[in-house]
Enzyme design. Structure first.
Site, PDB file in Angstrom:
ATOM      1  N   ASP A 193       0.689  -1.232   0.110  1.00 10.92           N
ATOM      2  CA  ASP A 193       0.064  -0.013  -0.047  1.00 10.92           C
ATOM      3  C   ASP A 193       0.828   1.307  -0.074  1.00 10.92           C
ATOM      4  O   ASP A 193       0.496   2.289   0.696  1.00 10.92           O
ATOM      5  CB  ASP A 193      -0.760  -0.026   1.035  1.00 10.92           C
ATOM      6  CG  ASP A 193      -2.027  -1.131   1.116  1.00 10.92           C
ATOM      7  OD1 ASP A 193      -2.014  -2.000   0.174  1.00 10.92           O
ATOM      8  OD2 ASP A 193      -2.799  -1.283   2.223  1.00 10.92           O
ATOM      9  N   CYS A 247      -2.235  -2.630   7.726  1.00  5.17           N
ATOM     10  CA  CYS A 247      -2.195  -3.502   6.765  1.00  5.17           C
ATOM     11  C   CYS A 247      -1.259  -4.514   6.518  1.00  5.17           C
ATOM     12  O   CYS A 247      -1.288  -5.547   6.120  1.00  5.17           O
ATOM     13  CB  CYS A 247      -2.465  -2.788   5.337  1.00  5.17           C
ATOM     14  SG  CYS A 247      -4.121  -1.850   5.096  1.00  5.17           S
ATOM     15  N   LYS A 300      -6.695  -4.764  -3.332  1.00  7.61           N
ATOM     16  CA  LYS A 300      -7.025  -5.519  -2.112  1.00  7.61           C
ATOM     17  C   LYS A 300      -8.164  -4.578  -1.456  1.00  7.61           C
ATOM     18  O   LYS A 300      -7.758  -3.662  -1.303  1.00  7.61           O
ATOM     19  CB  LYS A 300      -5.994  -5.944  -1.027  1.00  7.61           C
ATOM     20  CG  LYS A 300      -5.284  -4.852  -0.601  1.00  7.61           C
ATOM     21  CD  LYS A 300      -4.265  -5.315   0.720  1.00  7.61           C
ATOM     22  CE  LYS A 300      -3.371  -4.296   1.280  1.00  7.61           C
ATOM     23  NZ  LYS A 300      -4.179  -3.623   2.078  1.00  7.61           N
TER      24      LYS A 300
HETATM   25  C1  C5J Z   1      -3.269   0.385   5.653  1.00  5.08           C
HETATM   26  C2  C5J Z   1      -5.157   1.704   6.514  1.00  5.08           C
HETATM   27  N1  C5J Z   1      -2.613   0.221   4.428  1.00  5.08           N
HETATM   28  N2  C5J Z   1      -4.310   2.152   7.458  1.00  5.08           N
HETATM   29  N3  C5J Z   1      -4.519   0.963   5.668  1.00  5.08           N
HETATM   30  O1  C5J Z   1      -2.481   0.132   6.629  1.00  5.08           O
HETATM   31  O2  C5J Z   1      -5.969   2.138   6.584  1.00  5.08           O
END
Ligand code: C5J
Length: 220
Positions: free
Chosen positions: A24, A162, A129
């Protein structure tokens, strides 16, 4: 096989069976004006890891390893975004709303792209995802199985959300995971520290952690 100096003990890396999994590193989370900032977070801690993530990515590309990028993202009709996720809390921007970088966490929008410095190149996998864990609602496991991957070297954001969710999902599916400490970040430094500690506690109950340099020194 190379032993990477790691916590809680050495990680026996098999580069041909290992994938580099970058979670991400998308504009929505890393850049000012994105979803992360709209939730009241400072994005600087996430921006600070970009050079280290790039260094490890360059190395992994140079040794010919499999690279997998993920993006937390939803279909434009939000059919894969549960109401419980969309309507939680009182953010200034909700998933699907139009922000400075297009619709928040929606596939294809500018904010949903991986930051330029880490942009995927041909031959690398990009997994969209809908959840926090990268295995939920995706074909990640099938893609890894097809390529004989049994180990994951993990970087990305955010450490306690994540990244950790993905590592726990990976554990339950039989993967060994090595998290790069200076290649992951949280909006909350104390949550990052706690996550690193809980991953390696109890003999590596979730996996291993090491510094980027430890990986670079070992996997040549
Ligand atoms: C991730 C989030 N990528 N913090 N998403 O950690 O909502």
């Amino acid at each position: 096989m190379s032993d990477v100096q790691a916590q809680p003990f050495a990680f026996a890396l098999r580069p041909a069976q290992a994938a580099l999994l970058i979670i991400d590193m998308q504009r929505d989370f890393v850049e000012p004006g994105g979803f992360g900032e709209s939730l009241g977070n400072r994005v600087e801690p996430l921006q600070e890891i970009v050079p280290t993530v790039r260094k490890v990515l360059d190395h992994w590309r140079a040794i010919g390893g499999l690279v997998v990028h993920t993006r937390e993202s939803h279909a434009p009709d939000l059919s894969d975004c549960p109401d419980a996720k969309r309507w939680r809390g009182n953010p200034s921007l909700r998933i699907g709303d139009v922000g400075p970088m297009g619709r928040v966490l929606v596939r294809g929008e500018p904010g949903n792209q991986i930051v330029e410095a880490l942009a995927p190149v041909e031959g690398e996998l990009v997994i969209d995802k809908p959840g926090k864990g990268a295995f939920y609602g995706t074909d990640l496991m099938a893609q890894l199985q097809q390529r004989g991957i049994t180990q994951l070297v993990v970087m990305g954001v955010t450490t306690e959300v994540c990244v950790q969710s993905t590592m726990r999902e990976a554990n339950d599916r039989g993967y060994d995971c090595l998290l790069i400490e200076d290649g992951t970040a949280s909006y909350f430094p104390e949550f990052k520290a706690a996550t690193l500690a809980m991953i390696t506690a109890q003999g590596g109950i979730v996996g291993w952690t090491c510094k980027a340099q430890d990986l670079l020194s070992a996997s040549v």
